[in-house]
Write an enzyme that holds these catalytic residues in place. Structure first.
Site, PDB file in Angstrom:
ATOM      1  N   ILE A  12       4.220   9.359 -14.639  1.00 56.35           N
ATOM      2  CA  ILE A  12       3.707  10.302 -13.630  1.00 56.35           C
ATOM      3  C   ILE A  12       4.658  11.496 -13.512  1.00 56.35           C
ATOM      4  N   ASP A  58      21.469   7.764 -13.205  1.00 56.26           N
ATOM      5  CA  ASP A  58      20.875   6.692 -12.418  1.00 56.26           C
ATOM      6  C   ASP A  58      20.996   7.102 -10.951  1.00 56.26           C
ATOM      7  N   PHE A  80      10.394   9.749  -8.044  1.00 57.97           N
ATOM      8  CA  PHE A  80       9.592   8.799  -8.830  1.00 57.97           C
ATOM      9  C   PHE A  80      10.420   7.608  -9.304  1.00 57.97           C
ATOM     10  N   LYS A  84       8.361  -0.799 -11.363  1.00 62.70           N
ATOM     11  CA  LYS A  84       6.982  -0.851 -10.862  1.00 62.70           C
ATOM     12  C   LYS A  84       6.165  -2.063 -11.295  1.00 62.70           C
ATOM     13  N   SER A 124       2.730   3.409  -2.878  1.00 59.77           N
ATOM     14  CA  SER A 124       1.650   2.734  -3.582  1.00 59.77           C
ATOM     15  C   SER A 124       0.657   2.146  -2.587  1.00 59.77           C
ATOM     16  N   THR A 126      -0.439  -0.547  -2.788  1.00 67.10           N
ATOM     17  CA  THR A 126      -0.110  -1.965  -2.665  1.00 67.10           C
ATOM     18  C   THR A 126       0.588  -2.260  -1.326  1.00 67.10           C
ATOM     19  N   TYR A 148       7.318  -6.125  -5.129  1.00 69.01           N
ATOM     20  CA  TYR A 148       7.283  -4.694  -5.456  1.00 69.01           C
ATOM     21  C   TYR A 148       6.756  -3.887  -4.261  1.00 69.01           C
ATOM     22  N   LYS A 152       8.538  -0.930  -1.752  1.00 65.70           N
ATOM     23  CA  LYS A 152       7.971   0.399  -1.476  1.00 65.70           C
ATOM     24  C   LYS A 152       7.842   0.608   0.025  1.00 65.70           C
ATOM     25  N   TYR A 176      -0.196   6.077  -3.983  1.00 65.72           N
ATOM     26  CA  TYR A 176      -1.082   6.220  -5.146  1.00 65.72           C
ATOM     27  C   TYR A 176      -1.988   5.000  -5.246  1.00 65.72           C
ATOM     28  N   LEU A 199      -4.379  -2.440 -16.817  1.00 68.58           N
ATOM     29  CA  LEU A 199      -5.644  -2.466 -17.549  1.00 68.58           C
ATOM     30  C   LEU A 199      -5.768  -1.369 -18.609  1.00 68.58           C
ATOM     31  N   GLY A 293      -2.364 -13.168  -7.322  1.00 66.23           N
ATOM     32  CA  GLY A 293      -1.993 -12.020  -6.479  1.00 66.23           C
ATOM     33  C   GLY A 293      -2.967 -10.852  -6.547  1.00 66.23           C
TER      34      GLY A 293
HETATM   35  P1  NAD Z   1       7.565   4.994 -15.071  1.00 66.59           P
HETATM   36  O1  NAD Z   1       8.309   3.731 -15.263  1.00 66.59           O
HETATM   37  O2  NAD Z   1       6.859   5.594 -16.219  1.00 66.59           O
HETATM   38  O3  NAD Z   1       8.518   6.101 -14.438  1.00 66.59           O
HETATM   39  C1  NAD Z   1       9.640   5.795 -13.639  1.00 66.59           C
HETATM   40  C2  NAD Z   1      10.823   6.523 -14.241  1.00 66.59           C
HETATM   41  O4  NAD Z   1      11.984   6.259 -13.444  1.00 66.59           O
HETATM   42  C3  NAD Z   1      11.140   6.072 -15.659  1.00 66.59           C
HETATM   43  O5  NAD Z   1      11.320   7.215 -16.461  1.00 66.59           O
HETATM   44  C4  NAD Z   1      12.450   5.298 -15.521  1.00 66.59           C
HETATM   45  O6  NAD Z   1      13.233   5.381 -16.689  1.00 66.59           O
HETATM   46  C5  NAD Z   1      13.072   5.978 -14.322  1.00 66.59           C
HETATM   47  N1  NAD Z   1      14.007   5.170 -13.531  1.00 66.59           N
HETATM   48  C6  NAD Z   1      13.855   3.906 -13.091  1.00 66.59           C
HETATM   49  N2  NAD Z   1      14.909   3.525 -12.363  1.00 66.59           N
HETATM   50  C7  NAD Z   1      15.762   4.586 -12.334  1.00 66.59           C
HETATM   51  C8  NAD Z   1      17.016   4.834 -11.722  1.00 66.59           C
HETATM   52  N3  NAD Z   1      17.627   3.890 -10.994  1.00 66.59           N
HETATM   53  N4  NAD Z   1      17.587   6.046 -11.887  1.00 66.59           N
HETATM   54  C9  NAD Z   1      16.984   7.015 -12.619  1.00 66.59           C
HETATM   55  N5  NAD Z   1      15.796   6.835 -13.225  1.00 66.59           N
HETATM   56  C10 NAD Z   1      15.197   5.642 -13.072  1.00 66.59           C
HETATM   57  O7  NAD Z   1       6.530   4.743 -13.868  1.00 66.59           O
HETATM   58  P2  NAD Z   1       5.383   5.688 -13.286  1.00 66.59           P
HETATM   59  O8  NAD Z   1       4.097   5.014 -13.518  1.00 66.59           O
HETATM   60  O9  NAD Z   1       5.590   7.073 -13.732  1.00 66.59           O
HETATM   61  O10 NAD Z   1       5.710   5.548 -11.747  1.00 66.59           O
HETATM   62  C11 NAD Z   1       6.487   6.503 -11.045  1.00 66.59           C
HETATM   63  C12 NAD Z   1       6.633   6.047  -9.597  1.00 66.59           C
HETATM   64  O11 NAD Z   1       5.346   5.860  -9.027  1.00 66.59           O
HETATM   65  C13 NAD Z   1       7.365   4.706  -9.455  1.00 66.59           C
HETATM   66  O12 NAD Z   1       8.204   4.779  -8.308  1.00 66.59           O
HETATM   67  C14 NAD Z   1       6.232   3.719  -9.215  1.00 66.59           C
HETATM   68  O13 NAD Z   1       6.655   2.626  -8.437  1.00 66.59           O
HETATM   69  C15 NAD Z   1       5.232   4.582  -8.437  1.00 66.59           C
HETATM   70  N6  NAD Z   1       3.850   4.092  -8.571  1.00 66.59           N
HETATM   71  C16 NAD Z   1       3.315   3.911  -9.814  1.00 66.59           C
HETATM   72  C17 NAD Z   1       2.028   3.405  -9.947  1.00 66.59           C
HETATM   73  C18 NAD Z   1       1.421   3.156 -11.306  1.00 66.59           C
HETATM   74  O14 NAD Z   1       0.494   2.343 -11.397  1.00 66.59           O
HETATM   75  N7  NAD Z   1       1.886   3.805 -12.366  1.00 66.59           N
HETATM   76  C19 NAD Z   1       1.275   3.101  -8.799  1.00 66.59           C
HETATM   77  C20 NAD Z   1       1.833   3.326  -7.551  1.00 66.59           C
HETATM   78  C21 NAD Z   1       3.140   3.828  -7.446  1.00 66.59           C
HETATM   79  N1  UFG Z   2      -6.958  -6.405 -15.465  1.00 71.26           N
HETATM   80  C1  UFG Z   2      -7.558  -7.200 -16.418  1.00 71.26           C
HETATM   81  N2  UFG Z   2      -6.899  -7.400 -17.597  1.00 71.26           N
HETATM   82  C2  UFG Z   2      -5.680  -6.861 -17.870  1.00 71.26           C
HETATM   83  C3  UFG Z   2      -5.068  -6.049 -16.879  1.00 71.26           C
HETATM   84  C4  UFG Z   2      -5.736  -5.853 -15.690  1.00 71.26           C
HETATM   85  O1  UFG Z   2      -8.663  -7.712 -16.213  1.00 71.26           O
HETATM   86  O2  UFG Z   2      -5.128  -7.089 -18.963  1.00 71.26           O
HETATM   87  C5  UFG Z   2      -7.667  -6.149 -14.192  1.00 71.26           C
HETATM   88  C6  UFG Z   2      -6.942  -6.643 -12.952  1.00 71.26           C
HETATM   89  O3  UFG Z   2      -7.257  -7.993 -12.699  1.00 71.26           O
HETATM   90  C7  UFG Z   2      -7.440  -5.676 -11.890  1.00 71.26           C
HETATM   91  C8  UFG Z   2      -7.661  -4.375 -12.658  1.00 71.26           C
HETATM   92  O4  UFG Z   2      -7.754  -4.745 -14.032  1.00 71.26           O
HETATM   93  O5  UFG Z   2      -8.697  -6.105 -11.397  1.00 71.26           O
HETATM   94  C9  UFG Z   2      -6.522  -3.381 -12.494  1.00 71.26           C
HETATM   95  O6  UFG Z   2      -5.293  -4.028 -12.812  1.00 71.26           O
HETATM   96  P1  UFG Z   2      -3.942  -3.204 -13.085  1.00 71.26           P
HETATM   97  O7  UFG Z   2      -2.916  -4.207 -13.491  1.00 71.26           O
HETATM   98  O8  UFG Z   2      -4.213  -2.078 -13.999  1.00 71.26           O
HETATM   99  O9  UFG Z   2      -3.597  -2.564 -11.668  1.00 71.26           O
HETATM  100  P2  UFG Z   2      -3.345  -3.245 -10.235  1.00 71.26           P
HETATM  101  O10 UFG Z   2      -4.461  -2.791  -9.348  1.00 71.26           O
HETATM  102  O11 UFG Z   2      -3.099  -4.678 -10.341  1.00 71.26           O
HETATM  103  O12 UFG Z   2      -1.974  -2.566  -9.774  1.00 71.26           O
HETATM  104  C10 UFG Z   2      -1.679  -1.190  -9.980  1.00 71.26           C
HETATM  105  C11 UFG Z   2      -0.201  -1.044 -10.297  1.00 71.26           C
HETATM  106  C12 UFG Z   2       0.641  -1.351  -9.109  1.00 71.26           C
HETATM  107  C13 UFG Z   2       0.204  -0.510  -7.961  1.00 71.26           C
HETATM  108  C14 UFG Z   2      -1.253  -0.668  -7.685  1.00 71.26           C
HETATM  109  C15 UFG Z   2      -1.616   0.341  -6.644  1.00 71.26           C
HETATM  110  O13 UFG Z   2       0.168  -1.926 -11.338  1.00 71.26           O
HETATM  111  O14 UFG Z   2       1.980  -1.020  -9.389  1.00 71.26           O
HETATM  112  O15 UFG Z   2      -2.012  -0.424  -8.870  1.00 71.26           O
HETATM  113  O16 UFG Z   2      -2.936   0.251  -6.311  1.00 71.26           O
HETATM  114  F1  UFG Z   2       0.905  -0.853  -6.847  1.00 71.26           F
END
Ligand code: NAD
Ligand code: UFG
Length: 336
Positions: A12, A58, A80, A84, A124, A126, A148, A152, A176, A199, A293
């Site tokens: 992101i 870091d 960010f 996660k 999130s 979540t 997790y 958050k 998000y 997914l 979960g």
């Molecule tokens: P990502 O893992 O691609 O990006 C996170 C980045 O942070 C990575 O580049 C990682 O190397 C860096 N990082 C981790 N720990 C660090 C630290 N201590 N110091 C410096 N850098 C560090 O994940 P993303 O999908 O881009 O998610 C970004 C943020 O959004 C995260 O906080 C995640 O929890 C939150 N979020 C993601 C999702 C999702 O499904 N992708 C959903 C809800 C919230």
């Molecule tokens: N799913 C499958 N097969 C897979 C992966 C996922 O059937 O291999 C299903 C899951 O059961 C769920 C849907 O696809 O019904 C979405 O699952 P994801 O794992 O893609 O996403 P989640 O909704 O479980 O969780 C995601 C992020 C979390 C975040 C949350 C916020 O992983 O970090 O969205 O809504 F917190």
């Protein structure tokens, strides 16, 4: 504005930096690359045709972070950086609290010492947990069902308390829903380490031949087709929400939590069919047990984002599947 982006090389973060540059902001990216590649930032520079600072930092390393913050002197931070993976958070909870909570504390301390009072935080959906009602609005009770999500929620509370205690401070806690998709260029996208937990990256790897089939976790939910339903938000829409949030916090004080979703739920099978149409490839599926979960269905009430940020999602299922396929087929092994 001068915006420091922690976790800027991530999925992101990289898309958001591109949109920030396009909106005319000056950017500095910090990352420890524990879940990303510096190649993502090289590609962002190419796409934006613009340069920006970058450091291997870091966020828990107070001295390195302090140095970067002092030199760049940001007007705002987008945070960010964090871990996660829901399943991993149950196995190594202390690592998750250390990174997600302590990392946020160290960042706020560094902001205090450099007089930076504006933050956008990656939260999130979540944090809501088992739905009491749907769609979730921001007033929905907060009761995350996994470690997790609790990290958050604690980080959100730390930021809210900091904001209340700091005159002139402002914070946007962006909750998000399910970020998916990739930039339309196919140059940047999601590149998970190892077997994808989520997914869409899994489906994309099936389409490209890296995995034989998708396991669908449960087809006996109380949903339209029995498979889980989520609010999938295109990562470019999500990135633009951050640009809108930066504008909001530059003009206001106080702390606001805002859902970033579309307001629409799609099932696992909707996503599979969408991906088959976009890629012209079959996605073989096997129905297996529900994943521990998982919730049956949830989606956002996105009205606060419209009112407060003047933002709404514009990209739909077609763009989500098309851009994911474009990214995955051009980069079958991600950034490697
Ligand atoms: P990502 O893992 O691609 O990006 C996170 C980045 O942070 C990575 O580049 C990682 O190397 C860096 N990082 C981790 N720990 C660090 C630290 N201590 N110091 C410096 N850098 C560090 O994940 P993303 O999908 O881009 O998610 C970004 C943020 O959004 C995260 O906080 C995640 O929890 C939150 N979020 C993601 C999702 C999702 O499904 N992708 C959903 C809800 C919230
Ligand atoms: N799913 C499958 N097969 C897979 C992966 C996922 O059937 O291999 C299903 C899951 O059961 C769920 C849907 O696809 O019904 C979405 O699952 P994801 O794992 O893609 O996403 P989640 O909704 O479980 O969780 C995601 C992020 C979390 C975040 C949350 C916020 O992983 O970090 O969205 O809504 F917190």
């Amino acid at each position: 504005m001068k915006v420091l982006v922690t976790g800027g090389a991530g999925y992101i973060g990289s898309h958001t930096i591109l949109e920030l540059l396009r909106a005319g902001h000056e950017v500095f990216a910090c990352d420890n690359y524990c879940n990303s590649s510096p190649e993502a930032l090289r590609r962002v520079r190419r796409l934006a045709n613009a340069d920006f600072g970058e450091a291997d930092v870091d966020v828990r390393d107070a001295s390195r972070l302090g140095k970067v913050m002092t030199e760049f002197s940001p007007d705002a931070v987008i945070h960010f950086a964090g871990l996660k993976a829901v399943a991993a958070s149950e196995k190594v909870p202390l690592e998750y609290y250390d990174n997600n909570v302590l990392g946020t504390l160290r960042l706020l301390e560094a902001m205090d010492s450099t007089h930076c009072q504006r933050i956008v935080f990656s939260s999130s959906a979540t944090v809501y947990g088992e739905p009491k009602y749907l769609p979730y609005d921001e007033a929905h009770p907060l009761n995350p069902a996994n470690t997790y999500g609790r990290t958050k929620l604690v980080a959100e509370q730390v930021i809210a308390d900091w904001c209340a205690a700091t005159a002139g401070a402002s914070a946007a806690l962006l909750r998000y829903f399910n970020p998916v998709g990739a930039h339309s260029s196919g140059e940047i996208g999601e590149d998970p380490n190892g077997t994808p937990d989520n997914l869409m990256p899994f489906v994309a790897q099936v389409a490209v031949g890296r995995r034989p089939h998708l396991n669908v976790f449960g087809n006996d939910y109380d949903t339209r087709d029995g498979t889980g339903e989520r609010d999938y938000i295109h990562v470019v829409d999500l990135a633009r929400a951050h640009v809108a949030a930066i504008e909001l916090i530059s003009e206001s004080t106080g702390c606001e939590a805002v859902n970033i979703g579309t307001g629409t739920a799609f099932s696992v099978m909707d996503m599979v069919r969408g991906f088959e149409a976009a890629s012209s490839r079959p996605i073989p599926v096997q129905f297996v047990e529900r994943r521990d979960g998982d919730l049956a269905s949830y989606y956002a009430d996105a009205s606060k984002a419209r009112e407060l940020l003047g933002w709404r999602a514009e990209l739909g299922l077609k763009e989500i599947c098309g851009s994911t396929w474009n990214w995955q087929s051009r980069n079958p092994n991600g950034y490697a």
